[in-house]
Design an enzyme around this catalytic site. Structure first.
Site, mmCIF file in Angstrom:
data_model
loop_
_atom_site.group_PDB
_atom_site.id
_atom_site.type_symbol
_atom_site.label_atom_id
_atom_site.label_comp_id
_atom_site.label_asym_id
_atom_site.label_seq_id
_atom_site.Cartn_x
_atom_site.Cartn_y
_atom_site.Cartn_z
ATOM 1 N N ARG A 61 0.745 -1.258 -0.090
ATOM 2 C CA ARG A 61 0.184 -0.056 -0.124
ATOM 3 C C ARG A 61 0.871 1.287 0.010
ATOM 4 O O ARG A 61 0.791 2.367 -0.839
ATOM 5 C CB ARG A 61 -0.836 -0.052 1.326
ATOM 6 C CG ARG A 61 -2.231 -0.721 1.162
ATOM 7 C CD ARG A 61 -2.585 -1.161 2.507
ATOM 8 N NE ARG A 61 -1.581 -2.407 2.657
ATOM 9 C CZ ARG A 61 -1.526 -3.430 2.629
ATOM 10 N NH1 ARG A 61 -2.899 -3.891 1.995
ATOM 11 N NH2 ARG A 61 -0.826 -4.331 2.975
ATOM 12 N N THR A 62 1.572 1.194 0.926
ATOM 13 C CA THR A 62 2.364 2.801 1.154
ATOM 14 C C THR A 62 3.375 2.943 0.001
ATOM 15 O O THR A 62 3.260 4.149 -0.529
ATOM 16 C CB THR A 62 3.532 2.615 2.485
ATOM 17 O OG1 THR A 62 2.666 2.021 3.379
ATOM 18 C CG2 THR A 62 4.012 3.974 2.736
ATOM 19 N N LYS A 89 25.422 -6.371 -0.926
ATOM 20 C CA LYS A 89 26.854 -6.613 -1.087
ATOM 21 C C LYS A 89 27.513 -5.818 -0.200
ATOM 22 O O LYS A 89 28.990 -5.748 0.003
ATOM 23 C CB LYS A 89 27.303 -5.898 -2.472
ATOM 24 C CG LYS A 89 26.541 -6.573 -3.731
ATOM 25 C CD LYS A 89 27.544 -5.922 -4.891
ATOM 26 C CE LYS A 89 26.520 -6.175 -6.018
ATOM 27 N NZ LYS A 89 26.749 -5.297 -7.138
ATOM 28 N N ARG A 111 11.346 3.616 3.784
ATOM 29 C CA ARG A 111 10.795 2.637 4.832
ATOM 30 C C ARG A 111 12.046 1.897 5.281
ATOM 31 O O ARG A 111 12.804 1.437 4.183
ATOM 32 C CB ARG A 111 9.560 1.813 4.071
ATOM 33 C CG ARG A 111 9.637 0.629 5.034
ATOM 34 C CD ARG A 111 8.175 -0.269 4.749
ATOM 35 N NE ARG A 111 6.990 0.427 5.040
ATOM 36 C CZ ARG A 111 5.702 -0.037 4.952
ATOM 37 N NH1 ARG A 111 5.607 -1.366 4.679
ATOM 38 N NH2 ARG A 111 4.712 0.747 5.322
ATOM 39 N N HIS A 139 5.064 5.524 11.788
ATOM 40 C CA HIS A 139 4.453 5.369 10.379
ATOM 41 C C HIS A 139 3.481 6.489 10.342
ATOM 42 O O HIS A 139 2.195 6.456 10.192
ATOM 43 C CB HIS A 139 3.628 3.953 10.122
ATOM 44 C CG HIS A 139 3.225 3.661 8.841
ATOM 45 N ND1 HIS A 139 3.705 4.435 7.883
ATOM 46 C CD2 HIS A 139 2.915 2.516 8.213
ATOM 47 C CE1 HIS A 139 3.124 3.852 6.451
ATOM 48 N NE2 HIS A 139 2.778 2.676 7.034
HETATM 49 N N1 CP Z 1 -0.260 -0.104 5.881
HETATM 50 C C1 CP Z 1 0.793 -0.437 5.388
HETATM 51 O O1 CP Z 1 1.840 -0.029 5.813
HETATM 52 O O2 CP Z 1 0.793 -1.189 4.486
HETATM 53 P P1 CP Z 1 2.093 -1.656 3.610
HETATM 54 O O3 CP Z 1 3.089 -2.354 4.408
HETATM 55 O O4 CP Z 1 1.644 -2.668 2.456
HETATM 56 O O5 CP Z 1 2.788 -0.532 3.102
#
Ligand code: CP
Length: 309
Positions: A61-62, A89, A111, A139
């Site tokens: 999603r993100t 590496k 991320r 998040h």
């Molecule tokens: N909600 C969320 O962060 O989903 P993803 O891990 O798929 O990005």
């Protein structure tokens, strides 16, 4: 009244932004939501801005939501995935990012499994950094899209009762949601097994409950989180089956309440564990509206941070 620009150059966590920042992001996202529902969804706002999406951990999603948001703002986009990169590496985080930035990148969406990785980068590089999830820490864009989706359902969140169910201990979504909802004046209860609720979480101004039915009866919104088995090095629950039996939210539980509540989940869903399919797919569920709102929220954040460059 909201401010005309953000108080910060980066979005590292909800802890570090103000209520006025959140309101400005929501108002900007209201406009972008109208834009992405037009036949022509693209605007030229970030033409000549280059954004790198650096994903050191899996995401559906993100990652897609950021990429769509960037493309709808006409930014140039590069995507990096650690699993297919020279990180394998032995290249360090800072070397990796400095190499990417030397190709004239203006903004970084990152991320990373390590809490604090985006804050570390922000101390060493000049680009705007957006935290797309750092380990068990924060998040922020998820919390903003969650609160934006609640606001669409309930209006002003001040005084509204929001319950967060599940694995609070390992959840960056829970922590960012708590910071965001408290800043907006909501009442927050966390509910789950005692082993999955941090000992001192009450110091953040939230209520703690171990009783799912009572908490469902109390709340206006149930934000249901997944059990994060990948972050658990010891066993916090006897079994998934037992968790589903005592803490899973199903249709008969919802039907036993004397009111209708809004059901949310940030995804990915473990169907039949923390949420049953008949709840996830019910008309009370706004799970897919959350995903839709994610694009408008991320467009707003990118647009506003670009204005700080
Ligand atoms: N909600 C969320 O962060 O989903 P993803 O891990 O798929 O990005």
């Amino acid at each position: 009244m909201s401010a005309s620009q953000l108080s910060t150059k980066h979005l590292l966590g909800i802890k570090y932004i103000t209520k006025e920042d959140i309101q400005l992001i929501f108002e900007t996202a209201d406009n972008f939501k109208e834009v992405i529902n037009r036949p022509i969804k693209k605007v030229p706002s970030l033409r000549d801005v280059t954004i790198a999406n650096l994903f050191f951990e899996n995401s559906t999603r993100t990652r897609i939501s950021f990429e769509l948001a960037e493309k709808r703002l006409s930014a140039d986009v590069v995507n990096f995935s650690a699993s297919s990169s020279s990180v394998k590496k032995g290249e360090t985080l800072l070397d990796t990012v400095n190499n990417i930035l030397s190709m004239k990148v203006d903004m970084v969406v990152m991320r990373h499994p390590a809490p604090g990785a985006p804050a570390f980068l922000a101390q060493h590089i000049d680009a705007n950094i957006i935290n797309a999830g750092d380990g068990t820490h924060e998040h922020p864009t998820q919390a903003l899209l969650d609160a934006f989706s609640m606001r669409e359902q309930l209006g002003d969140l001040a005084g509204k009762k929001i319950a967060i169910f599940g694995d609070i201990l390992h959840s960056r979504v829970a922590l960012s949601n708590i910071f965001c909802l408290k800043k907006l004046g909501a009442e927050v209860t966390v509910c789950g097994p005692p082993t999955l609720i941090p000992k001192h979480i009450g110091s953040l101004g939230v209520n703690v409950s171990y009783n799912v039915k009572e908490t469902l009866q109390w709340c206006d919104v149930a934000n249901i989180l997944r059990i994060q088995l990948e972050r658990q090095d010891i066993k916090y629950i006897p079994s998934i089956r037992e968790y589903a039996q005592y803490f899973g939210i199903n249709k008969s539980l919802l039907d036993s309440l004397n009111k209708k509540i809004v059901v949310m989940h940030p995804g990915p869903i473990n169907r039949g564990v923390e949420i049953s399919s008949d709840v996830a797919d019910s008309e009370q569920s706004i799970i897919l509206q959350q995903v839709e709102n994610g694009v408008a929220i991320r467009m707003a954040i990118l647009f506003l941070l670009a204005g700080k460059r």
